[in-house]
Design a protein around this motif. Structure first.
Motif, PDB file in Angstrom:
ATOM      1  N   HIS A   4      15.592   6.975   2.022  1.00  0.00           N
ATOM      2  CA  HIS A   4      15.928   5.600   2.347  1.00  0.00           C
ATOM      3  C   HIS A   4      17.419   5.276   2.275  1.00  0.00           C
ATOM      4  O   HIS A   4      18.105   5.649   1.332  1.00  0.00           O
ATOM      5  N   GLU A   5      17.903   4.583   3.296  1.00  0.00           N
ATOM      6  CA  GLU A   5      19.230   3.986   3.275  1.00  0.00           C
ATOM      7  C   GLU A   5      19.034   2.517   3.617  1.00  0.00           C
ATOM      8  O   GLU A   5      18.355   2.198   4.587  1.00  0.00           O
ATOM      9  N   LEU A   6      19.623   1.646   2.803  1.00  0.00           N
ATOM     10  CA  LEU A   6      19.362   0.206   2.978  1.00  0.00           C
ATOM     11  C   LEU A   6      19.665  -0.277   4.390  1.00  0.00           C
ATOM     12  O   LEU A   6      18.980  -1.129   4.928  1.00  0.00           O
ATOM     13  N   ALA A   7      20.712   0.290   5.008  1.00  0.00           N
ATOM     14  CA  ALA A   7      21.112  -0.198   6.331  1.00  0.00           C
ATOM     15  C   ALA A   7      20.096   0.179   7.412  1.00  0.00           C
ATOM     16  O   ALA A   7      20.128  -0.386   8.505  1.00  0.00           O
ATOM     17  N   HIS A   8      19.207   1.120   7.122  1.00  0.00           N
ATOM     18  CA  HIS A   8      18.356   1.625   8.202  1.00  0.00           C
ATOM     19  C   HIS A   8      16.855   1.480   7.958  1.00  0.00           C
ATOM     20  O   HIS A   8      16.070   1.753   8.867  1.00  0.00           O
TER      21      HIS A   8
ATOM     22  N   ASN B 111      19.572   7.399  10.201  1.00  0.00           N
ATOM     23  CA  ASN B 111      20.273   7.581   8.924  1.00  0.00           C
ATOM     24  C   ASN B 111      21.705   8.091   9.092  1.00  0.00           C
ATOM     25  O   ASN B 111      22.017   8.840  10.015  1.00  0.00           O
ATOM     26  N   ASP B 112      22.541   7.687   8.142  1.00  0.00           N
ATOM     27  CA  ASP B 112      23.954   8.050   8.185  1.00  0.00           C
ATOM     28  C   ASP B 112      24.308   9.247   7.317  1.00  0.00           C
ATOM     29  O   ASP B 112      25.348   9.863   7.525  1.00  0.00           O
TER      30      ASP B 112
ATOM     31  N   ARG C  28      25.223   7.947   1.747  1.00  0.00           N
ATOM     32  CA  ARG C  28      24.492   7.394   0.601  1.00  0.00           C
ATOM     33  C   ARG C  28      22.990   7.408   0.830  1.00  0.00           C
ATOM     34  O   ARG C  28      22.530   7.340   1.965  1.00  0.00           O
TER      35      ARG C  28
ATOM     36  N   GLU D 253      19.766   5.126  -0.903  1.00  0.00           N
ATOM     37  CA  GLU D 253      19.648   3.926  -1.742  1.00  0.00           C
ATOM     38  C   GLU D 253      18.195   3.539  -1.977  1.00  0.00           C
ATOM     39  O   GLU D 253      17.343   3.730  -1.095  1.00  0.00           O
TER      40      GLU D 253
ATOM     41  N   GLU E  65      25.640   8.683  -3.978  1.00  0.00           N
ATOM     42  CA  GLU E  65      26.669   8.650  -2.944  1.00  0.00           C
ATOM     43  C   GLU E  65      27.386   9.988  -2.960  1.00  0.00           C
ATOM     44  O   GLU E  65      27.799  10.461  -4.015  1.00  0.00           O
TER      45      GLU E  65
END
Lengths: 95, 557
Positions: free
Chosen positions: B122-126, B133-134, B150, B152, B213
């Protein structure tokens, strides 16, 4: 299916695939370049799975669901399908 | 058996002096702490072995057994279930599905020694758009992969010895550009990564949700799981297992809710009479109980399908997760209405209810949101309409026999699409021809069968745009309705395959008639007047089960 029947199939498979890709991409078939990655036309992983299903039904064969991920242009798909069908007919001939 | 042993060690939930009773669970939650006494119980039974395949020295052989073991844990404390074990399971299935022999061995040894693996998706932005994912793992000038980015809101990020990280391993577009990496914390150089502060949450407060991170963090060469670039495929196969078992385990939360509500109803007098005597209250108890039975039936049939129909599981796992999460959420909310003000009091005898209510959303739509599950089913529907729903063979009858023998679990046979196959739909049609089906049950069964017919017409006509995230909102109703039909199919066929065992609760047509009635209502059909004797019998069963101190499920435990 015999190897000798594959050559005439190829142009019609190309135009069929261009029509299907155009359908999912909501474009004209003439706008679809068979050598360009389907992701360029906005075809994401979901469309790739749907296209694989269409192709299976059209040819009456079973393909890996990820076939479009691994062969992401129309040209690459045709080459893969021909190799696969050619390979299976050779195996059948040998048996 | 482990589930019985767990129940025995957890002890009486209502005993205020019990270190693993409701009062202790609630106190740990208030402090936002991991429930240490609960973890000790799970350590004592070696719970981690449940997540490790038998051929690697663990006890994971059957998903229905895994669910059975974990349900009492979720019943006692959902945060314990998620924080102790399931988060390691979510990570580990990627390794079982794609890892090589040495990676599988490493993770098995770690888990069997009581260690943890964090699932770094999980990444909060996605959100659930994990392909967006970044976090990247690209080779540096020396050819060594370096992590940048990162992860998150990851359970146990700070205390897990190993992690499975989903990362971009190629800058090419398409679905072959991501991989899972199996990284051990001890192998990563200090200074190249840092732990993010814990994320405070409203539910699951005992779960240590953290993050990591990475900055140019080198990883060992043998870190990539399976074929590089096959991460999306591995994820979509692994998620079939987790989408099957997680909601099934979370049914323990509704069981706990029924137990608390039954206790309240038993004790409460209003207007000079017992709450248990009020028809309205009895109907709420009966409905929640029936919803639990539907969830269990669908969960069991789905788990058995993973073994028996692995190439159709992509369909069933996601449809089930959606439907079970929806039923659990609605049913617990309905029960909260019975409790009145007691449902939001944070201490006292019934304080445990609001904790379960807060824990339910992350348990049931954490990991994969319901919309994500519908999005997995939706693009498969047009082909089902063209193929499976026009006729086919019913599945092997073992799929509808809870507890019966099963072939081994085969990760290799899970595929990304059902390929137009849906054996369960043929079993729905076949049930219409079964002899001696009571008239009211048959009427509800026809609703489900007609619904499948209507779905066939609507799904065959879907435009390409409606198959993806651009789908019109009303189109997402189609996979939701399919899920309801699947639930009806599961219930009626479990009953048909159990009715020769006359001593069994499952053999009685009452529960299945009530279940199909509820499902017909969910499909927006008028199921006719409520049979009052059903409400009375089902509510009486709830109260009796509460007084006995047993579970509320279909299968005893």
């Amino acid at each position: 299916m015999h190897g000798s029947e594959l050559a005439p199939m190829e142009p019609s498979l190309r135009s069929w695939l261009r029509e299907r890709v155009a359908h999912y991409a909501r474009r004209e078939p003439a706008d679809i370049d068979p050598s360009v990655s389907l992701t360029n036309y906005g075809l994401d992983s979901v469309y790739a799975l749907s296209l694989c299903g269409d192709l299976e039904d059209h040819l009456g064969v079973v393909l890996e669901p990820t076939v479009v991920w691994d062969h992401p242009t129309i040209e690459a798909l045709i080459a893969h399908v021909e190799e696969m069908l050619g390979g299976s007919s050779r195996r059948m001939d040998a048996g | 058996m482990i589930a019985t042993e767990l129940e025995r060690r957890f002890g009486d939930p209502w005993d205020s002096g019990n270190p693993t009773g409701h009062a202790a669970v609630l106190a740990a939650d208030e402090r936002g702490e991991t429930f240490a006494a609960g973890e000790q119980v799970l350590d004592a039974v070696g719970l981690n072995a449940e997540f490790v395949p038998v051929d690697l020295g663990g006890r994971l052989a059957r998903l229905d057994h895994l669910i059975q073991v974990m349900r009492p844990v979720f019943r006692r404390d959902p945060a314990l279930g998620l924080g102790y074990g399931v988060s390691s399971l979510i990570a580990a299935v990627n390794v079982w599905a794609a890892g090589d022999a040495s990676q599988r061995r490493r993770v098995a040894d770690l888990l069997l020694a009581g260690g943890r693996v964090a699932a770094g998706y999980h990444e909060l932005a996605h959100g659930n758009d994990f392909a967006g994912n970044d976090l990247s793992a690209l080779p540096g000038p020396d050819g060594v992969l370096r992590l940048n980015g990162r992860k998150e809101v990851i359970a146990n990020a700070g205390r897990a010895e190993a992690m499975v990280l989903f990362a971009r391993t190629s800058s090419e577009p398409g679905s072959r550009s991501h991989s899972q990496l199996l990284a051990e914390r001890a192998d990563l150089p200090a200074g190249a990564f840092r732990d993010l502060p814990r994320f405070p949450t409203s539910g699951m407060r005992g779960v240590q949700l953290g993050g990591l991170e990475f900055r140019d963090c080198p990883v060992p060469a043998d870190t990539v799981l399976g074929v590089p670039g096959h991460g999306v495929e591995t994820a979509l196969r692994s998620f079939q297992i987790t989408r099957t078992v997680l909601p099934a385990m979370a049914t323990g939360i509704l069981e706990a809710g029924l137990d608390v509500t039954a206790r309240f109803v038993d004790a409460r007098m209003l207007y000079g009479r017992s709450l248990a005597d009020m028809p309205h209250i009895r109907s709420i108890l009966a409905d929640a109980f029936v919803d639990l039975l539907i969830c269990e039936c669908l969960a069991t049939v789905t788990a058995r399908s993973v073994h028996l129909l692995p190439d159709e599981t992509s369909l069933y796992a996601s449809a089930s997760k959606y439907f079970i999460a929806t039923l659990l959420t609605d049913a617990v909310y309905e029960l909260s209405r019975v409790l009145g003000a007691q449902f939001y009091l944070r201490d006292g005898e019934y304080g445990i209810f609001q904790k379960h209510l807060r824990d339910l959303p992350p348990a049931s739509f954490g990991h994969s949101a319901r919309a994500t599950c519908l999005g997995t089913v939706l693009p498969q529907l047009p082909r089902l309409a063209r193929k499976a729903w026009r006729g086919g063979d019913a599945p092997p009858s073992e799929v509808y026999r809870p507890g019966g023998p099963l072939p081994p679990l085969s990760f290799d046979r899970l595929t990304l699409s059902s390929g137009g196959r849906d054996s369960h739909s043929a079993a729905l049609t076949a049930a219409l021809d079964a002899p001696d089906v009571p008239a009211d049950l048959r009427r509800h069964l026809l609703v489900a069968a007609n619904e499948l017919g209507t779905l066939g017409l609507e799904c065959a006509a879907l435009a390409p745009r409606d198959l993806t995230v651009d789908a019109r909102p009303e189109v997402l109703e189609l996979p939701a309705r399919y899920a309801a039909v699947l639930a009806a199919t599961a219930c009626v066929n479990v009953w048909l395959h159990s009715r020769d065992r006359s001593e069994d609760f499952l053999a009685d047509p009452q529960w299945v008639t009530a279940a199909l009635r509820r499902i017909a209502g969910r499909l927006g059909r008028d199921p006719g007047p409520r049979p009052r004797h059903h409400d009375e019998a089902l509510a009486a069963d709830v109260l009796a089960r509460h007084r006995r101190g047993g579970g509320f499920g279909l299968f005893g435990l």
